[in-house]
Design an enzyme around this catalytic site. Structure first.
Site, PDB file in Angstrom:
ATOM      1  N   SER A 164      32.824  37.972  46.206  1.00 18.41           N
ATOM      2  CA  SER A 164      33.141  36.891  45.270  1.00 18.41           C
ATOM      3  C   SER A 164      31.916  35.987  45.070  1.00 18.41           C
ATOM      4  O   SER A 164      30.872  36.475  44.657  1.00 18.41           O
ATOM      5  CB  SER A 164      34.366  36.108  45.766  1.00 18.41           C
ATOM      6  OG  SER A 164      34.876  35.274  44.753  1.00 18.41           O
ATOM      7  N   ASP A 266      42.304  42.155  39.428  1.00 21.38           N
ATOM      8  CA  ASP A 266      41.433  40.993  39.598  1.00 21.38           C
ATOM      9  C   ASP A 266      41.032  40.464  38.215  1.00 21.38           C
ATOM     10  O   ASP A 266      40.500  41.225  37.403  1.00 21.38           O
ATOM     11  CB  ASP A 266      40.189  41.414  40.383  1.00 21.38           C
ATOM     12  CG  ASP A 266      39.209  40.273  40.623  1.00 21.38           C
ATOM     13  OD1 ASP A 266      39.482  39.126  40.216  1.00 21.38           O
ATOM     14  OD2 ASP A 266      38.149  40.546  41.232  1.00 21.38           O
ATOM     15  N   HIS A 296      41.998  40.072  43.833  1.00 22.58           N
ATOM     16  CA  HIS A 296      40.795  39.392  44.306  1.00 22.58           C
ATOM     17  C   HIS A 296      40.982  38.947  45.755  1.00 22.58           C
ATOM     18  O   HIS A 296      41.992  38.349  46.110  1.00 22.58           O
ATOM     19  CB  HIS A 296      40.491  38.168  43.419  1.00 22.58           C
ATOM     20  CG  HIS A 296      39.100  37.651  43.624  1.00 22.58           C
ATOM     21  ND1 HIS A 296      38.007  38.210  43.000  1.00 22.58           N
ATOM     22  CD2 HIS A 296      38.621  36.637  44.395  1.00 22.58           C
ATOM     23  CE1 HIS A 296      36.920  37.562  43.358  1.00 22.58           C
ATOM     24  NE2 HIS A 296      37.265  36.611  44.217  1.00 22.58           N
TER      25      HIS A 296
END
Length: 326
Positions: A164, A266, A296
């Site tokens: 991320s 995601d 995610h």
């Protein structure tokens, strides 16, 4: 959601309680789940003993790293994975339970020495603080390798990774090394591991529109909040920290091979796929691992099958990249 394990659904329910409607986090409730782990410690991960220790880089900046060292024969060289945790540039650290667990498993599975970096967080520290902290950490590891790493650690086989926001940092730190022609004593970056990297732009992609408020863990409201806290005052999401595509002449830089992990549930998946395509268009070697059911942050849910897929694919990428780089 119904097909997810019960423990996963419970965790996601708790996360929903913590997240307010505007995308911000309730700090009191967040503190209840952001449990920390201590080092030094030793744990057994899939029959491999992994030792951890914390090393200060710069106390004035709270810049430090957690080392994860798997027990392997002294004659077996170990690559180095420098890892940047996710959390929207705003949350967590190497001592957060989820990331300590992930890095322990990566160290055992590859096997590799993993150095997980504690960089400064927003809102007190905006762009480019996190990138500069990351570059400083690389220089520190290279210069102090004989003092902090095991004798069989091979920093000439170094991978820069992250998930991320950490995947975003991994990209930009690697670009900084190439742009500035940083000369290390021994370190050589041979690969980037970008797990659902956090990129964006003013344009709303199809996956952001479709999954923006429906997918678990991360909403578009949250991503907007993270960008506002991270980017310079007055900047929009087309700032090159977020919208990297074409902003840097990557074709001209010595940027290494990349593993890009994309999740099919995601909201960021279109940006991640675009990132992989862009790297390929710049003539760089790219391996894409696409997990259709992954939301995610799936890597913080070790009960999910995709957690094992990730360990498998990172190990394969590291092994192949080392072989190609010889």
């Amino acid at each position: 959601m119904a097909s997810l394990p019960l423990v996963t659904r419970i965790k996601l329910f708790v996360l929903d309680l913590i997240t307010r409607r505007d995308g911000t986090i309730n700090p009191f409730l967040f503190g209840l789940i952001d449990s920390k782990t201590r080092a030094p410690a030793t744990k057994v991960v899939n029959k491999t003993r992994v030792s951890t220790s914390d090393i200060t880089i710069d106390a004035s900046r709270n810049l430090w790293l957690r080392l994860f060292i798997p027990a392997t024969p002294a004659s077996e060289p170990l690559p180095l994975l420098v890892y940047f945790h996710g959390g929207g540039f705003a949350n967590y650290g190497p001592d957060t339970k989820y990331f300590d667990h992930l890095c322990s498993h990566l160290a055992a599975a590859i096997p590799a020495v993993v150095a997980s970096i504690n960089y400064r967080l927003t809102p007190n520290h905006r762009w480019p603080t996190q990138y500069e902290d990351g570059l400083e950490a690389l220089k520190f590891i290279d210069a102090r390798r004989h003092n902090i790493l095991p004798a069989n650690a091979d920093v000439s086989k170094c991978f820069i990774g992250g998930d991320s926001a950490g995947g975003n940092i991994a990209h930009h730190v690697t670009v900084r090394v190439a742009e500035r022609k940083v000369v290390f004593e021994k370190m050589r970056i041979v690969g980037v591991v970008a797990v659902q990297p956090f990129f964006g732009g003013e344009e709303r992609t199809e996956s952001e529109v479709r999954l923006g408020n429906k997918a678990p863990v991360l909403s578009v409201k949250q991503t907007d909040k993270y960008w506002r806290a991270f980017l310079p005052e007055g900047a929009d999401r087309d700032h090159p920290a977020a919208n990297v595509f074409g902003k840097v002449p990557l074709k001209e830089l010595e940027f290494p091979a990349s593993l890009v992990v994309v999740g099919g549930n995601d909201p960021l998946q279109d940006w991640d796929s675009r990132y992989a395509e862009w790297l390929e268009s710049c003539g760089k070697r790219v391996v894409v691992a696409n997990y259709p059911n992954a939301f995610h942050g799936f890597y913080t849910f070790p009960e999910l099958p995709e957690f094992a897929f990730l360990l498998r694919d990172v190990k394969s990428f590291v092994t192949s990249s080392i072989s190609i780089s010889k």
